[in-house]
Design a protein around this motif. Sequence first.
Motif, PDB file in Angstrom:
ATOM      1  N   ALA A 195       0.828  -1.205   0.000  1.00 50.32           N
ATOM      2  CA  ALA A 195       0.000   0.000   0.000  1.00 50.32           C
ATOM      3  C   ALA A 195       0.865   1.259   0.000  1.00 50.32           C
ATOM      4  O   ALA A 195       0.593   2.235  -0.725  1.00 50.32           O
ATOM      5  CB  ALA A 195      -0.939  -0.002   1.218  1.00 50.32           C
ATOM      6  N   GLU A 196       1.895   1.244   0.817  1.00 48.25           N
ATOM      7  CA  GLU A 196       2.794   2.397   0.865  1.00 48.25           C
ATOM      8  C   GLU A 196       3.510   2.588  -0.467  1.00 48.25           C
ATOM      9  O   GLU A 196       3.680   3.719  -0.943  1.00 48.25           O
ATOM     10  CB  GLU A 196       3.827   2.184   1.984  1.00 48.25           C
ATOM     11  N   GLY A 197       3.914   1.444  -1.105  1.00 49.72           N
ATOM     12  CA  GLY A 197       4.573   1.540  -2.402  1.00 49.72           C
ATOM     13  C   GLY A 197       3.649   2.109  -3.469  1.00 49.72           C
ATOM     14  O   GLY A 197       4.059   2.949  -4.275  1.00 49.72           O
ATOM     15  N   LYS A 198       2.383   1.647  -3.474  1.00 48.16           N
ATOM     16  CA  LYS A 198       1.427   2.176  -4.449  1.00 48.16           C
ATOM     17  C   LYS A 198       1.154   3.656  -4.212  1.00 48.16           C
ATOM     18  O   LYS A 198       1.025   4.444  -5.165  1.00 48.16           O
ATOM     19  CB  LYS A 198       0.123   1.387  -4.379  1.00 48.16           C
ATOM     20  N   TYR A 199       1.068   4.028  -2.935  1.00 42.62           N
ATOM     21  CA  TYR A 199       0.840   5.457  -2.632  1.00 42.62           C
ATOM     22  C   TYR A 199       1.994   6.320  -3.126  1.00 42.62           C
ATOM     23  O   TYR A 199       1.800   7.337  -3.792  1.00 42.62           O
ATOM     24  CB  TYR A 199       0.652   5.623  -1.125  1.00 42.62           C
ATOM     25  N   LEU A 200       3.215   5.860  -2.820  1.00 44.43           N
ATOM     26  CA  LEU A 200       4.379   6.626  -3.261  1.00 44.43           C
ATOM     27  C   LEU A 200       4.488   6.628  -4.791  1.00 44.43           C
ATOM     28  O   LEU A 200       4.891   7.629  -5.395  1.00 44.43           O
ATOM     29  CB  LEU A 200       5.656   6.041  -2.648  1.00 44.43           C
ATOM     30  N   GLY A 201       4.129   5.469  -5.433  1.00 43.41           N
ATOM     31  CA  GLY A 201       4.135   5.429  -6.893  1.00 43.41           C
ATOM     32  C   GLY A 201       3.136   6.412  -7.493  1.00 43.41           C
ATOM     33  O   GLY A 201       3.429   7.103  -8.481  1.00 43.41           O
ATOM     34  N   GLY A 202       1.938   6.503  -6.888  1.00 38.82           N
ATOM     35  CA  GLY A 202       0.950   7.466  -7.359  1.00 38.82           C
ATOM     36  C   GLY A 202       1.406   8.896  -7.202  1.00 38.82           C
ATOM     37  O   GLY A 202       1.198   9.742  -8.085  1.00 38.82           O
TER      38      GLY A 202
END
Length: 291
Positions: A195-202
């Motif tokens: 989730a943190e990776g997807k947030y940072l990717g977004g």
Amino acid sequence: MGNTFCLFCGCIEQSNVAIVERWGRFQRVAQPGFNLFNPFAGEFIAGLLSTRLSSLDVRIETKTKDNVFVQLDCSIQYRVIKENADDAFYELQNPQEQIQAYVFDVARALVPRMNLDQLFEQKSDVAKAVLDELEKVMGAYGYSIEHILMVDIIPDPSVRKAMNEINAAQRMQLASVYKGESEKVLHVKKAEAEAEGKYLGGVGVARQRQAITDGLRENILDFSQKVEGTSAREVMDLIMITQYFDTIKELGNSSKNTTIFIPHGPGHVRDIGEQIRNGMMEAATAQANVE
């Protein structure tokens, strides 16, 4: 050197006492050391008793409250009381058998009131009950019971095997619980990381698009100022066509053997420019609403 006797005297070894009789009747207890005897008066040594600490090992087979047959190994430590040596000599024919009988009696009366687990936990209580009974009884016969040790409790082999299997099953169950908890924590942490990776990717994609938009805006304004008579729409079309052909070039130079089919022609370039322009305008409008 041992006990030595002659007609009129005798030497009694340390930790021993001698029973002296006169004409077949008990006369006295001869203590360790040199002693005189009068054989003409009918005195003679009837026997010797050791006052050293003695040990008697007893194995008792009985049944617990939950119908489990067990064997109890006891060690009884006892000695002759010097002052009552005559009672020890005359009252009991076989003191070991007498002690063993009382141990059997007390243990078989007490153990059937306990289940197997209680017996293991309270074996000192069983030893104390046997000690109290023996002290009360054997003291009258000139014997002192010093200690009683409950050395071992041996259940039936089938019961021991079952107990080991229960213990192993409980430990396996506990290990499964810990393993499940660790896997749960691992999955939770993995989900949090994703989730943190997807947030940072977004966030990165949003910043990238914002940077592209800002760069295009600056290029349009700069081109409009340097080339008179051009509108922002014309400059935007020119930039879109340039980027379109750069993309085609990059795809052609790619080393991977991948075939991509895309619509291509003069009319398609204008359509692509219209789509990109509309997307940028919608993004700018959304950004303004948020601010």
